[in-house]
Design an enzyme around this catalytic site. Structure first.
Site, short mmCIF file in Angstrom:
data_model
loop_
_atom_site.label_atom_id
_atom_site.label_comp_id
_atom_site.label_asym_id
_atom_site.label_seq_id
_atom_site.Cartn_x
_atom_site.Cartn_y
_atom_site.Cartn_z
N VAL A 18 5.99 1.67 -12.97
CA VAL A 18 7.36 1.92 -13.43
C VAL A 18 8.39 1.19 -12.56
O VAL A 18 9.59 1.25 -12.84
CB VAL A 18 7.70 3.42 -13.48
CG1 VAL A 18 6.86 4.14 -14.51
CG2 VAL A 18 7.57 4.07 -12.10
N LYS B 101 4.25 3.28 3.39
CA LYS B 101 3.41 3.50 2.21
C LYS B 101 2.43 4.59 2.55
O LYS B 101 1.61 4.45 3.46
CB LYS B 101 2.68 2.21 1.82
CG LYS B 101 1.85 2.32 0.55
CD LYS B 101 2.70 2.46 -0.69
CE LYS B 101 1.83 2.49 -1.96
NZ LYS B 101 2.64 2.62 -3.18
N GLY C 112 5.43 6.58 -2.57
CA GLY C 112 4.20 7.21 -3.01
C GLY C 112 3.30 6.27 -3.78
O GLY C 112 3.54 5.06 -3.87
N ALA C 113 2.24 6.83 -4.34
CA ALA C 113 1.29 6.09 -5.18
C ALA C 113 1.26 6.77 -6.54
O ALA C 113 0.93 7.95 -6.63
CB ALA C 113 -0.10 6.08 -4.55
N GLY D 64 13.40 1.65 -13.29
CA GLY D 64 12.73 0.63 -12.50
C GLY D 64 12.66 -0.73 -13.13
O GLY D 64 12.48 -1.73 -12.42
#
Length: 238
Positions: A13, A37, A110-111, A170
Site C-alpha cells: 500500500v 524496520k 511495520g511489515a 500511499g
C-alpha cells in the site's frame, strides 16, 4: 518520546515510500531522523531492505533493523521457516526507545498490516506501539476495498487505546477512478481520522533529489508538510 509507528492496511500500500516522505520532510525541517524496520522479510543478508530504501530516497537518516528473514512471508512464519528466533514486540520497542534518545524523530515501519504476527505468541506492531505509547500513522490504498480495511485497522487501534493521528494514501493514481475520488470523503468518515497526505503513484521511482524536494507537498502540516486536504478533495472529488 518522539516515535511514530507507521503501519498499513495491508501489503503493497506504500508504507515504505510514505515512511521516506515523512523522513524527508522532517529532515528538511532540520530534525534528526532514525528509521527502524521491525522485521524485514524477503531479502538476503546483503540486500537492501525497506529501511535502506527510505535512506536512499530521504537522505541522511539512521537506519536500523531488529531482524531480517529471507522468505517474503509474515515475520512469524518467516522466522519459523528459517529456524531462527522470532522478533518480539519488546525488542522492537527497546530498539526504538534507544534511537529516540539520540534522534528528534524515530519512524518504526511495520511489515504488512497492523496485526501481522511477529511470533507464535501473537505479538504484533500494535503491541509495539502500546509499549512505546506511540501514535500510529496508517497508510492506506486509494481505491475500491480500502474502506473496509481502513475501518478495521482504525477500530483495532482504538480498541487498544492507541492514538491514530491520521491516514496517508500511499499511492494516489494519476487518473483516479470514481471509487478513489469518493474515498477522499469516505476514508475520514469510516476511520474517524483525518487525511494527512496523498503520495502520488510512482513517487518511489523519482530521483532522490526530486523526491526530497517534493515530499513536503504530499503531507499535511501535522506531518510538517504543506499538503491541504480540503484543496485536494475539492480538486479530485466527484
Amino acid at each position: 518520546m518522539p516515535v511514530l509507528v507507521i503501519t498499513g492496511t495491508g501489503t503493497e500500500v506504500g508504507k515504505t515510500v510514505v515512511t521516506a516522505a515523512v523522513a524527508a520532510t522532517a529532515l528538511a525541517g532540520g530534525r534528526s531522523v532514525a528509521v527502524l524496520k521491525a522485521a524485514q522479510t524477503g531479502v538476503g543478508p546483503d540486500e537492501a531492505g525497506d529501511a535502506q530504501e527510505v535512506a536512499r530516497l530521504a537522505g541522511g537518516v539512521t537506519v536500523a533493523e531488529v531482524a531480517r528473514f529471507p522468505e517474503p512471508l509474515a515475520p512469524g512464519t518467516a522466522a519459523r521457516r528459517a529456524g531462527r528466533a522470532p522478533v518480539r514486540p519488546g525488542e522492537v520497542a527497546e530498539a526504538a526507545a534507544k534511537l529516540a534518545t539520540e534522534h528528534d524523530l524515530v519512524l518504526v515501519e511495520g511489515a504488512g498490516g497492523l496485526l501481522v504476527r511477529f511470533d507464535a505468541a501473537g505479538g504484533t506492531l500494535a503491541d509495539v506501539a502500546g509499549l512505546l505509547g506511540a501514535p500510529v500513522l496508517v497508510v492506506t490504498s486509494a481505491g475500491l476495498g480500502t474502506l473496509n480495511t481502513t475501518e478495521l485497522t482504525a477500530r483495532e487501534l482504538r480498541s487498544r487505546g492507541l492514538e491514530l493521528p491520521g491516514l496517508v494514501i500511499g499511492s494516489w493514481p494519476g487518473a483516479p477512478d470514481l471509487a478513489a475520488r469518493c474515498n477522499l470523503a469516505d476514508l475520514p468518515d469510516v476511520s474517524g481520522a483525518p487525511l494527512l497526505g496523498a503520495v502520488p503513484a510512482g513517487a518511489g521511482t523519482l530521483a532522490p533529489a526530486a523526491f526530497r524536494s517534493t515530499a513536503p507537498h504530499w503531507l499535511a502540516p501535522p506531518l510538517s508538510g504543506t499538503w491541504d486536504a480540503d484543496a485536494f478533495r475539492t480538486r479530485e472529488a466527484p
